[in-house]
Design a protein around this motif. Structure first.
Motif, PDB file in Angstrom:
ATOM      1  N   GLU A   1       0.833  -1.198   0.000  1.00  0.00           N
ATOM      2  CA  GLU A   1       0.000   0.000   0.000  1.00  0.00           C
ATOM      3  C   GLU A   1       0.871   1.252   0.000  1.00  0.00           C
ATOM      4  OE1 GLU A   1      -2.936   0.213   3.081  1.00  0.00           O
ATOM      5  OE2 GLU A   1      -4.458  -0.510   1.669  1.00  0.00           O
ATOM      6  N   ASN A   2       0.361   2.292  -0.637  1.00  0.00           N
ATOM      7  CA  ASN A   2       1.058   3.575  -0.631  1.00  0.00           C
ATOM      8  C   ASN A   2       0.704   4.292   0.674  1.00  0.00           C
ATOM      9  OD1 ASN A   2       1.611   6.439  -1.103  1.00  0.00           O
ATOM     10  ND2 ASN A   2       1.939   5.859  -3.240  1.00  0.00           N
ATOM     11  N   PRO A   3       1.683   4.621   1.517  1.00  0.00           N
ATOM     12  CA  PRO A   3       1.374   5.216   2.823  1.00  0.00           C
ATOM     13  C   PRO A   3       0.648   6.559   2.732  1.00  0.00           C
ATOM     14  CG  PRO A   3       3.733   5.327   2.351  1.00  0.00           C
ATOM     15  CD  PRO A   3       3.134   4.439   1.314  1.00  0.00           C
ATOM     16  N   LYS A   4       0.822   7.275   1.617  1.00  0.00           N
ATOM     17  CA  LYS A   4       0.146   8.565   1.449  1.00  0.00           C
ATOM     18  C   LYS A   4      -1.256   8.405   0.868  1.00  0.00           C
ATOM     19  CE  LYS A   4       4.367  11.285   0.723  1.00  0.00           C
ATOM     20  NZ  LYS A   4       5.102  12.180  -0.230  1.00  0.00           N
ATOM     21  N   PHE A   5      -1.486   7.300   0.177  1.00  0.00           N
ATOM     22  CA  PHE A   5      -2.772   7.095  -0.489  1.00  0.00           C
ATOM     23  C   PHE A   5      -3.217   5.648  -0.246  1.00  0.00           C
ATOM     24  CE2 PHE A   5      -0.393  10.259  -2.918  1.00  0.00           C
ATOM     25  CZ  PHE A   5      -1.298  11.311  -2.960  1.00  0.00           C
ATOM     26  N   ARG A   6      -3.771   5.413   0.914  1.00  0.00           N
ATOM     27  CA  ARG A   6      -4.186   4.061   1.272  1.00  0.00           C
ATOM     28  C   ARG A   6      -5.578   3.752   0.709  1.00  0.00           C
ATOM     29  NH1 ARG A   6      -0.863   1.493   4.617  1.00  0.00           N
ATOM     30  NH2 ARG A   6       0.684   2.686   5.795  1.00  0.00           N
ATOM     31  N   SER A   7      -5.918   2.486   0.753  1.00  0.00           N
ATOM     32  CA  SER A   7      -7.251   1.996   0.344  1.00  0.00           C
ATOM     33  C   SER A   7      -7.525   2.198  -1.143  1.00  0.00           C
ATOM     34  CB  SER A   7      -8.353   2.681   1.171  1.00  0.00           C
ATOM     35  OG  SER A   7      -8.147   2.458   2.547  1.00  0.00           O
ATOM     36  N   LEU A   8      -6.472   2.226  -1.945  1.00  0.00           N
ATOM     37  CA  LEU A   8      -6.665   2.338  -3.390  1.00  0.00           C
ATOM     38  C   LEU A   8      -6.761   0.943  -4.011  1.00  0.00           C
ATOM     39  CD1 LEU A   8      -4.093   5.142  -4.360  1.00  0.00           C
ATOM     40  CD2 LEU A   8      -6.558   5.382  -3.968  1.00  0.00           C
ATOM     41  N   LEU A   9      -7.750   0.764  -4.858  1.00  0.00           N
ATOM     42  CA  LEU A   9      -7.905  -0.481  -5.605  1.00  0.00           C
ATOM     43  C   LEU A   9      -7.423  -0.271  -7.035  1.00  0.00           C
ATOM     44  CD1 LEU A   9     -11.538  -1.412  -4.469  1.00  0.00           C
ATOM     45  CD2 LEU A   9      -9.377  -2.034  -3.375  1.00  0.00           C
ATOM     46  N   PHE A  10      -7.190  -1.368  -7.733  1.00  0.00           N
ATOM     47  CA  PHE A  10      -6.934  -1.277  -9.169  1.00  0.00           C
ATOM     48  C   PHE A  10      -7.582  -2.469  -9.834  1.00  0.00           C
ATOM     49  CE2 PHE A  10      -3.368  -3.674  -7.523  1.00  0.00           C
ATOM     50  CZ  PHE A  10      -3.024  -4.586  -8.517  1.00  0.00           C
ATOM     51  N   GLU A  11      -7.595  -2.474 -11.161  1.00  0.00           N
ATOM     52  CA  GLU A  11      -8.377  -3.475 -11.892  1.00  0.00           C
ATOM     53  C   GLU A  11      -7.597  -4.063 -13.061  1.00  0.00           C
ATOM     54  OE1 GLU A  11     -12.948  -1.892 -11.068  1.00  0.00           O
ATOM     55  OE2 GLU A  11     -12.034  -1.577 -13.041  1.00  0.00           O
ATOM     56  N   GLY A  12      -8.146  -5.136 -13.581  1.00  0.00           N
ATOM     57  CA  GLY A  12      -7.641  -5.739 -14.808  1.00  0.00           C
ATOM     58  C   GLY A  12      -8.819  -6.212 -15.642  1.00  0.00           C
ATOM     59  N   ILE A  13      -8.637  -6.248 -16.940  1.00  0.00           N
ATOM     60  CA  ILE A  13      -9.643  -6.777 -17.855  1.00  0.00           C
ATOM     61  C   ILE A  13      -9.112  -8.108 -18.379  1.00  0.00           C
ATOM     62  CG2 ILE A  13     -10.986  -6.372 -19.957  1.00  0.00           C
ATOM     63  CD1 ILE A  13     -10.359  -3.355 -19.567  1.00  0.00           C
ATOM     64  N   LEU A  14      -9.856  -9.169 -18.152  1.00  0.00           N
ATOM     65  CA  LEU A  14      -9.412 -10.501 -18.543  1.00  0.00           C
ATOM     66  C   LEU A  14     -10.254 -11.002 -19.711  1.00  0.00           C
ATOM     67  CD1 LEU A  14      -7.526 -12.915 -17.858  1.00  0.00           C
ATOM     68  CD2 LEU A  14      -9.412 -13.819 -16.464  1.00  0.00           C
ATOM     69  N   LEU A  15      -9.585 -11.357 -20.812  1.00  0.00           N
ATOM     70  CA  LEU A  15     -10.228 -11.990 -21.959  1.00  0.00           C
ATOM     71  C   LEU A  15      -9.880 -13.475 -21.940  1.00  0.00           C
ATOM     72  CD1 LEU A  15      -9.816  -8.906 -22.802  1.00  0.00           C
ATOM     73  CD2 LEU A  15      -9.965  -9.725 -25.150  1.00  0.00           C
ATOM     74  N   VAL A  16     -10.885 -14.303 -22.109  1.00  0.00           N
ATOM     75  CA  VAL A  16     -10.690 -15.754 -22.019  1.00  0.00           C
ATOM     76  C   VAL A  16     -11.207 -16.407 -23.296  1.00  0.00           C
ATOM     77  CG1 VAL A  16     -11.199 -17.841 -20.715  1.00  0.00           C
ATOM     78  CG2 VAL A  16     -10.974 -15.648 -19.523  1.00  0.00           C
ATOM     79  N   PRO A  17     -10.392 -17.258 -23.945  1.00  0.00           N
ATOM     80  CA  PRO A  17     -10.860 -17.929 -25.163  1.00  0.00           C
ATOM     81  C   PRO A  17     -11.795 -19.079 -24.836  1.00  0.00           C
ATOM     82  CG  PRO A  17      -8.665 -18.696 -24.619  1.00  0.00           C
ATOM     83  CD  PRO A  17      -9.018 -17.641 -23.601  1.00  0.00           C
ATOM     84  N   GLY A  18     -12.753 -19.327 -25.715  1.00  0.00           N
ATOM     85  CA  GLY A  18     -13.629 -20.465 -25.549  1.00  0.00           C
ATOM     86  C   GLY A  18     -12.942 -21.729 -26.028  1.00  0.00           C
ATOM     87  N   GLN A  19     -12.700 -22.693 -25.144  1.00  0.00           N
ATOM     88  CA  GLN A  19     -12.026 -23.929 -25.504  1.00  0.00           C
ATOM     89  C   GLN A  19     -12.342 -24.996 -24.452  1.00  0.00           C
ATOM     90  OE1 GLN A  19      -8.005 -22.364 -25.548  1.00  0.00           O
ATOM     91  NE2 GLN A  19      -7.610 -23.163 -23.507  1.00  0.00           N
ATOM     92  N   GLU A  20     -11.784 -26.171 -24.625  1.00  0.00           N
ATOM     93  CA  GLU A  20     -12.038 -27.256 -23.690  1.00  0.00           C
ATOM     94  C   GLU A  20     -11.591 -26.854 -22.279  1.00  0.00           C
ATOM     95  OE1 GLU A  20     -13.566 -30.047 -24.287  1.00  0.00           O
ATOM     96  OE2 GLU A  20     -13.836 -29.636 -26.433  1.00  0.00           O
ATOM     97  N   LYS A  21     -12.460 -27.113 -21.299  1.00  0.00           N
ATOM     98  CA  LYS A  21     -12.145 -26.734 -19.928  1.00  0.00           C
ATOM     99  C   LYS A  21     -10.916 -27.468 -19.393  1.00  0.00           C
ATOM    100  CE  LYS A  21     -15.618 -23.912 -19.570  1.00  0.00           C
ATOM    101  NZ  LYS A  21     -15.389 -22.449 -19.475  1.00  0.00           N
ATOM    102  N   SER A  22     -10.624 -28.613 -19.979  1.00  0.00           N
ATOM    103  CA  SER A  22      -9.472 -29.390 -19.513  1.00  0.00           C
ATOM    104  C   SER A  22      -8.151 -28.784 -19.963  1.00  0.00           C
ATOM    105  CB  SER A  22      -9.575 -30.833 -20.020  1.00  0.00           C
ATOM    106  OG  SER A  22      -9.626 -30.848 -21.446  1.00  0.00           O
ATOM    107  N   THR A  23      -8.219 -27.891 -20.951  1.00  0.00           N
ATOM    108  CA  THR A  23      -7.008 -27.256 -21.476  1.00  0.00           C
ATOM    109  C   THR A  23      -6.846 -25.876 -20.869  1.00  0.00           C
ATOM    110  OG1 THR A  23      -7.300 -28.418 -23.576  1.00  0.00           O
ATOM    111  CG2 THR A  23      -5.794 -26.539 -23.557  1.00  0.00           C
TER     112      THR A  23
END
Length: 742
Positions: A469-491
């Motif tokens: 955490e940044n001591p001057k700016f606490r409680s900051l969240l961040f994000e990511g965008i996840l793209l997932v290909p459609g394929q066999e769940k076992s792979t």
């Protein structure tokens, strides 16, 4: 995974054909005999043409049937048609005329610019601006450029390069007159008085992607007599642009950027010192409207011509930030703030305004509400701001579409473009409801666009561990965008990780060619909006100042490790891609976490902050992001240079083992290619697999059509090379570990 080059190229070819909307405008309303009403929506699209290796523009028209406040039906009118040579175009206020700036190559292979006036059926006027020689080339960019009709529809306002004095060698002989040349050419030669020995004088430009822009001037064409006036009276220390007509055509309102002591790069840099100005049409009076303390942009006049809104920055010096919405009352000559800069997201989730520009037409008919598209965390939403109550209302929060872009508003009929990581852009229309009921808006598509099958996406939220955490700016969240290909769940697919550049930019959940293409190849793709990204509040942006090379790097690594814990991607096949500051982060990652990433592809990466300082068009960016004050008249001290080096990824290069593909644009003025060359030499000297691609006709973005296609193919092949190499090593290790049979 797909290894066949033809199949990889086929996927790219298919996806690259999908167009992107550039602009749209609603033509005047038409009422039929039986009192049905309709509007024509004119839209321009941009598309890659791989065969011609260029971007092409096309237009499409749509019909929108409606009653007073609801849409009955919509549909396209005819097919798309390519636009040839148009740089700018604008309908007149009445919609009966259209102005076009067009570039044409004549029989002598010389490029000439024309201003054309079209009516409903034909071209009324064609004025050769190049031949008139009142100014240089017309500016068509988003930073300075404009093309505006006066309210009386008698004049056209635009921005062009100031006419430069002709220059020649001190040993140049007098021009010879030729009987084969026409009389006008000979008269021109006689009238010229070039400045001797000045042909190589340096003209300072506005940096990356604006290298042909130096000294803009405001130009007004009188359509009746074809006379062009270059407005005088503008202060010499500023460069004008983003101009609009003042009420009743009395003058021009524009943004002026300071260019003293010298020009700093403007592209992607919305923090440059600037102010709003008014100049009368005679040039005798020029008044400064805004304070000039902070940066401003996008002045927009209300329909009743009593109010002017514009975006205004704060006192931090990052290149992009949260912006306030300011209001100037033209009657009382008073400025007020409608939307304040948001430090931390409000209770209702509003994170502030981060638009690089307001839509050209963004006012509701009541002159009390303004529509703005802006990043809200990892989405781009459409909001309505009431200038009287200062209430901000989202029109799109919670919608299934990822991101929304405002294109036009005409008599409360709104045209937007919306898209998602798995859905190409499509246009929608809707009528803005009455104040207080905006969330009841009903959208209708102008054309049907289906999401791509086999690609899913979601937004992931990350909470940094306590020790990060940044001591001057606490409680900051961040994000990511996840793209997932459609394929066999076992792979379990490999994971491609991409931190964005900037660093104060943001990935939003919109259509993006390269991430989608890699997802179609069988990769999961993680786009990381680390702390410092736009859209999360001003505190998040400020938290990165002085912490580059540490906080941003740890955020990306933490996001990756969180995704790996979910166990739906192959933790042994994590790949990395990033450009500019994303390349800076990537180079840190392969050095600070040796062997974790199996391959890295980087575009114009930042490697060494001290050596970048003297050759970039934005030296202030380097100093400020590292946590120091920038002064254009002072050299950095040895202690500052030492601190810059300590934050540079080059100091970790001796630990890197990841194979690296480097792609450089020779004309890059933002991150000079010498940065990438330094990385190439350092890796090569240490025996790390490395490949360098050099694009002589491209700049920082590497966005030319043929460059972009080549980048994709080479990155895909580089990742395949790394994964095949990994498989071979695993096979060898397995054989060596197996007991020997006698």
């Amino acid at each position: 995974m797909i290894n066949d080059l033809e199949e990889i190229a086929g996927i790219y070819r298919e996806l690259s054909k999908l167009p992107t909307p550039l602009k749209a405008c609603v033509r005047p309303q038409v009422t039929l005999n039986h009192k049905e009403k309709y509007n024509i929506v004119y839209a321009e699209w941009s598309q890659r043409d791989l065969e011609r290796a260029e971007w092409v523009k096309a237009f499409q028209e749509y019909i929108v049937f409606h009653d007073e406040s609801s849409i009955v039906c919509t549909g396209p009118s005819g097919n798309c048609t390519e636009l040839q040579g148009e740089l700018l175009s604008r309908d007149s206020p009445s919609g009966t005329l259209k102005a076009v700036i067009r570039e044409h190559t004549n029989r002598k292979q010389e490029k000439q610019q024309y201003l054309e006036i079209w009516n409903k059926t034909s071209k009324e006027k064609s004025i050769n601006l190049t031949a008139l020689d009142k100014h240089g080339k017309v500016y068509e960019d988003d930073q300075f450029g404009c093309l505006e009709w006066s309210y009386s529809e008698t004049c056209i306002l635009y921005v062009a390069e100031k006419k430069r004095p002709k220059a020649e060698s001190s040993f140049q002989s007098k021009p010879e007159l030729s009987v084969n040349e026409d009389i006008d050419d000979n008269r021109a030669k006689i009238g010229q008085k070039p400045e001797k020995g000045c042909q190589f004088v340096y003209w300072e430009d506005w940096g990356e992607a604006l290298t042909n822009k130096s000294t803009p001037v405001l130009c007004v064409l009188n359509i009746g007599n074809r006379n062009i006036s270059v407005l005088e009276g503008i202060p010499e220390h500023i460069s004008p642009g983003q101009a609009i007509w003042a009420p009743e055509d009395t003058g021009i309102i524009f943004v002026g950027w300071w260019h003293v002591p010298w020009r700093l790069g403007l592209k992607y840099c919305t923090n440059r010192k600037s102010a709003l100005y008014y100049v009368d049409v005679t040039g005798n009076e020029c008044l400064q409207i805004s304070s000039g303390i902070n940066s401003v942009r996008s002045p927009r006049l209300s329909p009743d011509q009593h109010h002017l809104i514009y975006l205004e920055g704060g006192n931090i010096k990052t290149h992009h930030q949260c912006y306030g919405l300011s209001l100037y009352n033209l009657d009382k000559k008073v400025t007020s703030t409608v939307v304040k800069i948001v430090d931390y997201p409000t209770i209702d989730g509003f994170t502030g305004i981060y638009s690089s520009a307001l839509a050209r037409k963004c006012w509701a008919t009541d002159s009390q509400r303004v529509l703005i598209d802006t990043a809200q965390r990892s989405r781009k939403d459409l909001i309505v701001v009431n200038i009287a109550t200062k209430i901000v209302t989202s029109l799109t929060a919670g919608s299934e579409m990822g991101s929304w872009t405002l294109l036009d508003v005409h008599q409360d009929l709104i045209v937007v473009s919306c898209s998602s990581p798995n859905c190409p852009p499509n246009l929608k229309v809707g009528f803005l409801p009455a104040a207080g009921k905006e969330q009841e808006i009903i959208w209708m598509a102008l054309d049907k666009v289906e999401p791509l099958q086999g690609i899913e996406w979601k937004i992931l939220t990350f909470t940094p561990p306590f020790e990060q955490e940044n001591p001057k700016f606490r409680s900051l969240l961040f994000e990511g965008i996840l793209l997932v290909p459609g394929q066999e769940k076992s792979t379990k697919p490999p994971l491609v990780v991409s931190p964005h550049g900037g660093p104060n930019s943001v990935f939003i959940t919109c259509w993006m060619l390269l991430p989608t293409a890699f997802c179609r190849l069988g990769y999961s793709v993680l786009l990381v909006n680390y702390r410092g990204s736009c859209g999360f509040g001003q505190d998040s942006i400020c938290s990165l100042i002085g912490n580059i090379g540490s906080q941003d790097v740890k955020d990306v690594q933490f996001a990756v490790e969180c995704v790996l814990k979910e166990e739906f991607v192959d933790s042994e096949k994590v790949l990395l891609i990033g450009g500019s500051h994303g390349g800076f982060i990537g180079c840190h990652l392969i050095g600070q976490y040796p062997g974790f990433y199996k391959a890295f592809a980087t575009r114009n990466p930042v490697i060494n902050l001290p050596s970048k300082l003297g050759i970039t068009d934005i030296p202030d960016h380097t100093v400020v992001q590292a946590g120091f004050d920038f002064a254009p008249d002072q050299l950095p001290s040895p202690s500052v240079l030492t601190a810059l080096l300590s934050k540079s990824p080059i100091i970790y290069v001796s630990q890197a083992t990841t194979p690296v593909l480097i792609m450089l644009g020779e004309k890059d003025k933002r991150v000079h290619p010498s940065q990438g060359l330094e990385l190439h030499r350092a890796l090569k000297a240490r025996g790390v697999p490395v490949r360098l691609l050099w694009y002589p006709d491209d700049n920082h973005a590497l966005s030319k059509v043929d460059t972009e296609a080549d980048v994709f193919m080479n990155v895909a092949m580089w990742f395949n090379f790394a994964l095949n190499r990994l498989q071979q090593l695993e096979t060898i290790e397995h054989i060596e570990a197996s007991p020997t049979k006698v």
